[in-house]
Write a protein that holds these residues in place. Structure first.
Motif, short mmCIF file in Angstrom:
data_model
loop_
_atom_site.label_atom_id
_atom_site.label_comp_id
_atom_site.label_asym_id
_atom_site.label_seq_id
_atom_site.Cartn_x
_atom_site.Cartn_y
_atom_site.Cartn_z
N LEU A 143 0.84 -1.19 0.00
CA LEU A 143 0.00 0.00 0.00
C LEU A 143 0.89 1.25 0.00
O LEU A 143 2.10 1.16 0.25
CB LEU A 143 -0.89 -0.01 1.24
CG LEU A 143 -1.99 -1.07 1.27
CD1 LEU A 143 -2.63 -1.13 2.66
CD2 LEU A 143 -3.05 -0.80 0.22
N PRO A 144 0.32 2.43 -0.28
CA PRO A 144 1.13 3.66 -0.25
C PRO A 144 1.82 3.84 1.10
O PRO A 144 1.31 3.43 2.14
CB PRO A 144 0.09 4.76 -0.50
CG PRO A 144 -1.01 4.08 -1.23
CD PRO A 144 -1.07 2.69 -0.69
N ALA A 145 2.99 4.45 1.07
CA ALA A 145 3.79 4.60 2.29
C ALA A 145 3.11 5.52 3.31
O ALA A 145 3.14 5.26 4.50
CB ALA A 145 5.18 5.12 1.94
N ASP A 146 2.50 6.61 2.82
CA ASP A 146 1.87 7.58 3.72
C ASP A 146 0.36 7.34 3.72
O ASP A 146 -0.39 7.97 2.98
CB ASP A 146 2.19 9.01 3.26
CG ASP A 146 1.79 10.06 4.29
OD1 ASP A 146 0.99 9.73 5.19
OD2 ASP A 146 2.27 11.20 4.20
N LEU A 147 -0.09 6.42 4.57
CA LEU A 147 -1.51 6.07 4.59
C LEU A 147 -2.40 7.21 5.07
O LEU A 147 -3.48 7.44 4.50
CB LEU A 147 -1.72 4.82 5.44
CG LEU A 147 -1.15 3.53 4.83
CD1 LEU A 147 -1.33 2.37 5.80
CD2 LEU A 147 -1.83 3.22 3.50
N PRO A 148 -2.02 7.97 6.13
CA PRO A 148 -2.88 9.09 6.52
C PRO A 148 -3.08 10.10 5.39
O PRO A 148 -4.20 10.57 5.18
CB PRO A 148 -2.13 9.71 7.70
CG PRO A 148 -1.34 8.58 8.27
CD PRO A 148 -0.91 7.77 7.09
N GLU A 149 -2.02 10.41 4.66
CA GLU A 149 -2.15 11.38 3.58
C GLU A 149 -3.00 10.80 2.45
O GLU A 149 -3.81 11.51 1.84
CB GLU A 149 -0.77 11.78 3.05
CG GLU A 149 -0.80 12.97 2.11
CD GLU A 149 -1.41 14.21 2.74
OE1 GLU A 149 -2.09 14.96 2.02
OE2 GLU A 149 -1.22 14.44 3.96
N THR A 150 -2.83 9.51 2.16
CA THR A 150 -3.66 8.87 1.13
C THR A 150 -5.13 8.94 1.51
O THR A 150 -5.99 9.25 0.67
CB THR A 150 -3.23 7.40 0.96
OG1 THR A 150 -1.86 7.34 0.53
CG2 THR A 150 -4.10 6.70 -0.08
#
Length: 313
Positions: A143-150
């Motif tokens: 999954l994308p590294a920055d989950l909160p930002e995603t």
């Protein structure tokens, strides 16, 4: 007469809150400027105003770059709920009618979840909001590294629990569960009730396996942990749904989610067998950013997703 607290707030340019938040998060003026969409000199000027207001550097230069001052650390811990509250306050929600909405909802998940849940989700959404649009982004591998930002930019992620989701900005609720099955070629000599020892001697097809090792982040980590030896990986494929195609006509085995394996049960060249171990069930969770927790449209969406998942039973 204006009370002191109100007067102090009236003298503050609340636009500074936006740049302050990004300066505290990025600890870099250039990156903060890019995030806000202003020039680097404008961000530097904003930092200078913030320093005068607080009587503190906020960002202190070191040999390796900027770090937060003690006050900056405190503000970084406090600013997010304040920012989200103001964002919500100044963005009043229009009345929401599911039957009329043309809003596009965006969900990130993997191809297994789509195979197990996609049709039920589509039918449930269409029945409740026939004019709504759905954008489904399919994750391959990590999954994308920055989950909160995603999750700030999309409505939801559907994924098994991972340590990266255990941050204060993310909320989650369980959607559905599944169990493991084995898939082998129809003429594979293994019996109808394979043992773990049988799986250990057979070559494997493994989906979405990060590398040649066996990290805890692997989707099959709970299964692999039950084996007394590392299996021989014959095929690694970045797709759950493609896995059975690399089993048919070979001596290989794939350990797959039961809901997905069942979709191949009517193929004459494959057999779906029970998994012999006692690995924990597969849990798929709906994740969202906490800023959406009380937002009416998003609350409706989460309720609809839960209703669709209940239909899987």
């Amino acid at each position: 007469m204006v009370r002191r607290g109100v007067g102090s707030l009236a003298n503050i340019d609340l636009n500074l809150l936006v740049i302050l938040r990004e300066l505290l998060r990025e600890q870099n003026v250039t990156r903060a400027a890019q995030r806000v969409g202003v020039t680097q000199p404008a961000a530097s000027a904003a930092l200078a105003r913030l320093r005068r207001h607080f009587g503190d550097d906020l960002l202190e230069r070191t040999r390796s770059g900027f770090v937060l001052s003690p006050l900056g650390e405190r503000l970084a811990a406090e600013i997010e709920p304040v920012y989200l509250s103001l964002e919500h306050l100044f963005s009043p929600e229009p009345e929401f009618h599911p039957e009329d909405t043309e809003r596009e909802f965006t969900i990130l998940t993997n191809d297994y979840v789509l195979a197990a849940f996609g049709e039920q989700l589509s039918r449930t959404l269409h029945a409740a909001a026939p004019r709504a649009r759905l954008s489904v982004k399919v994750a391959k591998g990590e999954l994308p590294a920055d989950l909160p930002e995603t999750l700030r930019e999309i409505d939801a992620i559907i994924s098994a629990p991972k340590s990266a989701f255990k941050v204060d900005e993310i909320r989650g609720q369980e959607l559905f569960r599944d169990h493991w099955s084995c898939v082998v070629a129809a003429d594979n000599p293994v019996g109808e009730a394979p043992r773990l020892a049988d799986l250990e001697r057979m070559p494997w097809v493994i989906p979405n396996h990060p590398d040649d090792g066996y990290p805890a982040s692997s989707p099959l980590a709970p299964v692999l942990a039950q084996l007394s030896t590392q299996p021989q990986v014959a095929v690694r494929v970045d797709s759950y749904q493609a896995t059975p195609y690399f089993v048919a006509g070979t001596d290989r085995v794939a350990v797959m989610q039961q809901r997905l394996a069942g979709q191949f049960a009517d193929r004459a060249d494959l057999r779906v067998l029970p998994y012999p171990g006692d690995a924990p069930p597969i849990v798929e969770v709906l994740w969202w950013h906490r800023k959406n927790t009380d937002e009416r449209t998003h609350t409706w969406l989460r309720t609809l997703l839960a209703k669709a998942a209940a239909g899987l039973a």
